[in-house]
Scaffold this motif. Structure first.
Motif, PDB file in Angstrom:
ATOM      1  N   THR A  90     -45.022  35.164  -1.786  1.00 42.23           N
ATOM      2  CA  THR A  90     -44.060  36.223  -1.985  1.00 42.23           C
ATOM      3  C   THR A  90     -44.232  37.387  -1.295  1.00 42.23           C
ATOM      4  OG1 THR A  90     -45.196  37.062  -3.785  1.00 42.23           O
ATOM      5  CG2 THR A  90     -43.681  35.208  -4.218  1.00 42.23           C
ATOM      6  N   ARG A  91     -45.661  37.737  -1.128  1.00 45.37           N
ATOM      7  CA  ARG A  91     -46.185  38.837  -0.449  1.00 45.37           C
ATOM      8  C   ARG A  91     -45.698  40.338  -1.212  1.00 45.37           C
ATOM      9  NH1 ARG A  91     -48.969  35.795   2.540  1.00 45.37           N
ATOM     10  NH2 ARG A  91     -48.233  35.087   4.449  1.00 45.37           N
ATOM     11  N   LYS A  92     -45.572  39.895  -2.564  1.00 47.88           N
ATOM     12  CA  LYS A  92     -45.102  41.032  -3.710  1.00 47.88           C
ATOM     13  C   LYS A  92     -46.518  41.540  -4.027  1.00 47.88           C
ATOM     14  CE  LYS A  92     -40.705  39.388  -4.918  1.00 47.88           C
ATOM     15  NZ  LYS A  92     -39.929  38.993  -5.939  1.00 47.88           N
ATOM     16  N   PRO A  93     -46.799  42.987  -4.486  1.00 54.21           N
ATOM     17  CA  PRO A  93     -47.955  43.148  -5.080  1.00 54.21           C
ATOM     18  C   PRO A  93     -48.267  42.832  -6.308  1.00 54.21           C
ATOM     19  CG  PRO A  93     -46.706  45.158  -4.136  1.00 54.21           C
ATOM     20  CD  PRO A  93     -45.711  43.897  -3.905  1.00 54.21           C
ATOM     21  N   LEU A  94     -49.424  42.305  -6.676  1.00 57.29           N
ATOM     22  CA  LEU A  94     -50.115  41.650  -7.732  1.00 57.29           C
ATOM     23  C   LEU A  94     -50.975  42.647  -8.724  1.00 57.29           C
ATOM     24  CD1 LEU A  94     -50.521  37.926  -6.587  1.00 57.29           C
ATOM     25  CD2 LEU A  94     -48.498  38.791  -7.704  1.00 57.29           C
ATOM     26  N   SER A  95     -51.610  43.275  -7.982  1.00 58.62           N
ATOM     27  CA  SER A  95     -52.602  44.235  -8.357  1.00 58.62           C
ATOM     28  C   SER A  95     -52.943  45.347  -7.261  1.00 58.62           C
ATOM     29  CB  SER A  95     -53.867  43.493  -8.941  1.00 58.62           C
ATOM     30  OG  SER A  95     -54.728  42.815  -7.756  1.00 58.62           O
ATOM     31  N   VAL A  96     -53.591  46.375  -7.950  1.00 63.91           N
ATOM     32  CA  VAL A  96     -54.217  47.354  -6.960  1.00 63.91           C
ATOM     33  C   VAL A  96     -55.379  47.890  -7.639  1.00 63.91           C
ATOM     34  CG1 VAL A  96     -52.793  49.127  -7.888  1.00 63.91           C
ATOM     35  CG2 VAL A  96     -53.826  49.509  -5.578  1.00 63.91           C
ATOM     36  N   GLU A  97     -56.472  48.152  -6.619  1.00 70.37           N
ATOM     37  CA  GLU A  97     -57.628  48.699  -6.891  1.00 70.37           C
ATOM     38  C   GLU A  97     -58.107  49.976  -6.043  1.00 70.37           C
ATOM     39  OE1 GLU A  97     -59.336  47.302  -9.357  1.00 70.37           O
ATOM     40  OE2 GLU A  97     -58.328  45.246  -9.597  1.00 70.37           O
ATOM     41  N   THR A  98     -58.580  51.033  -6.924  1.00 72.69           N
ATOM     42  CA  THR A  98     -58.975  52.176  -6.239  1.00 72.69           C
ATOM     43  C   THR A  98     -60.372  52.098  -5.699  1.00 72.69           C
ATOM     44  OG1 THR A  98     -57.234  53.450  -7.451  1.00 72.69           O
ATOM     45  CG2 THR A  98     -59.090  54.475  -6.541  1.00 72.69           C
ATOM     46  N   LEU A  99     -60.706  52.174  -4.458  1.00 64.81           N
ATOM     47  CA  LEU A  99     -61.922  52.141  -4.114  1.00 64.81           C
ATOM     48  C   LEU A  99     -62.790  53.433  -3.899  1.00 64.81           C
ATOM     49  CD1 LEU A  99     -61.245  49.713  -1.013  1.00 64.81           C
ATOM     50  CD2 LEU A  99     -61.853  49.098  -3.295  1.00 64.81           C
ATOM     51  N   ALA A 100     -64.181  53.351  -4.056  1.00 61.89           N
ATOM     52  CA  ALA A 100     -64.847  54.833  -3.817  1.00 61.89           C
ATOM     53  C   ALA A 100     -66.521  54.221  -3.438  1.00 61.89           C
ATOM     54  CB  ALA A 100     -65.163  55.458  -5.257  1.00 61.89           C
ATOM     55  N   ASP A 101     -66.935  55.319  -2.745  1.00 64.22           N
ATOM     56  CA  ASP A 101     -68.350  54.971  -2.230  1.00 64.22           C
ATOM     57  C   ASP A 101     -69.068  55.083  -3.488  1.00 64.22           C
ATOM     58  OD1 ASP A 101     -68.760  57.806  -2.417  1.00 64.22           O
ATOM     59  OD2 ASP A 101     -68.553  58.174  -0.758  1.00 64.22           O
TER      60      ASP A 101
END
Length: 350
Positions: A90-101
């Motif tokens: 689908t190419r639809k967003p399923l989840s999102v993560e915020t990254l940090a060092d």
């Protein structure tokens, strides 16, 4: 997913399937005059479905890199320390993560690839750096970066002109990062590719050590915006540039490092430097693709074009054809578009 195409021969194909990994040959792999960008490359479709949308309270945009996860889903990394998981079909967003060092600071994240165990390897222009994250975005560590590739004054790289592409070669033992711009002192027309090698006895998600460095020539006025493994030891190299009042130039190359010299010990690459550069073959200038009815919010040589920054291979056919997906970075700009592009590429033999 809304896709537009002038190819009447695929009128019965669902819109989503044109941007799906492993589309059947009859749908997305057969060359046709209505979809040919070049002798080796066809455009199968495009989608603006992600453009100016939100997910989980975050703006979906500024996407700079793509990768296929171990489960077939798609990863899309955004400049502002975001890593989206999209549906494989689908190419639809399923989840999102915020990254940090390691210090909890955000990244200037530009590229992503996936290790054999699902560990995410993310390139950031801060430093620059290549960092490892688990599936939930937890920081696992970073790779050593040669001093010369660090941003001045620590090294010879220019801020915002560092690691822009990242690819893991077959077998998972060699990782390659591409520099967007030239190092200070180098010929302005060349870029460096840094590799890390992992011994076969090393752990599955660690053990990378800095290894050979290669030099590749780019077209005048263009920079490398991403690289992707073709699955046979070669690379797709995405070059792009922008001219005010004209628009974007985007070209897709095939690169082969097999016989290139190791330039890690060469401090400055100039016109008189003796070394074998990476061999490249132009696959397509995206401006030569049919527009498929696309529109642009700013001047472009072809309205299909925008600031294309990410590329990945979604499927490899036994006959050598690759299904390729690209994404444009809208830079958070109202006149730019987050657009996905599906291509079929027929690689020349080595």
């Amino acid at each position: 997913m809304s896709l537009r195409s002038l190819a009447v021969t695929v009128a019965t194909v669902t819109a989503a399937s044109l941007l799906t990994a492993g589309a059947p040959a009859a749908e997305a792999g057969v060359p046709g005059p209505n979809r040919a960008c070049s002798a080796s490359t066809d455009i199968d479709g495009y989608s603006d479905a992600l453009n100016k949308t939100t997910f989980a309270g975050a703006q979906v945009g500024e996407l700079s890199g793509l990768a296929v996860d171990t489960d077939g889903k798609l990863l899309a990394v955004g400049d502002e320390s975001t890593l989206y998981t999209l549906g494989g079909r689908t190419r639809k967003p399923l989840s999102v993560e915020t990254l940090a060092d390691s210090a909890g600071q955000p990244l200037d994240s530009e590229a992503v690839t996936v290790d054999r165990d699902g560990t995410r390897l993310v390139a950031s222009e801060t430093g620059p750096s290549v960092m490892r994250f688990d599936r939930r975005g937890g920081y696992l560590g970073g790779l050593d970066v040669p001093t010369a590739l660090r941003v001045a004054p620590a090294g010879r790289a220019t801020r915002n002109q560092t690691f822009e592409g990242l690819a893991l070669l077959p077998g998972g033992h060699t990782l390659i990062a591409s520099m967007e711009g030239a190092l200070a002192g180098d010929d302005p027309g060349v870029r460096r590719l840094q590799t890390w090698h992992r011994g076969r006895a090393a752990g599955r998600s660690h053990g990378f050590e800095a290894a050979a460095q290669y030099v590749v020539r780019v077209d005048a006025g263009l920079n490398i915006s991403d690289v992707a493994s073709t699955g046979d030891g070669r690379l797709l190299v995405l070059e792009r540039g922008f001219t005010a009042g004209v628009g974007n130039t985007v070209r897709l190359y095939l690169a082969d490092t097999a016989h290139a010299s190791d330039a890690s010990g060469i401090s400055v690459v100039g016109s008189g430097t003796r070394l074998r550069m990476v061999r490249t073959t132009l696959l397509a200038d995206i401006a030569d693709c049919p527009s498929l009815g696309a529109t642009a919010e700013q001047p472009q040589p072809n309205p299909l074009l925008d600031n294309i920054e990410g590329v990945t291979v979604t499927d490899r056919q036994e006959d050598g054809r690759l299904h390729v997906l690209m994404v444009s970075d809208d830079n958070g700009n109202a006149t730019q578009i987050t657009r996905l592009y599906a291509l079929t590429v027929r690689l020349p033999r080595r």
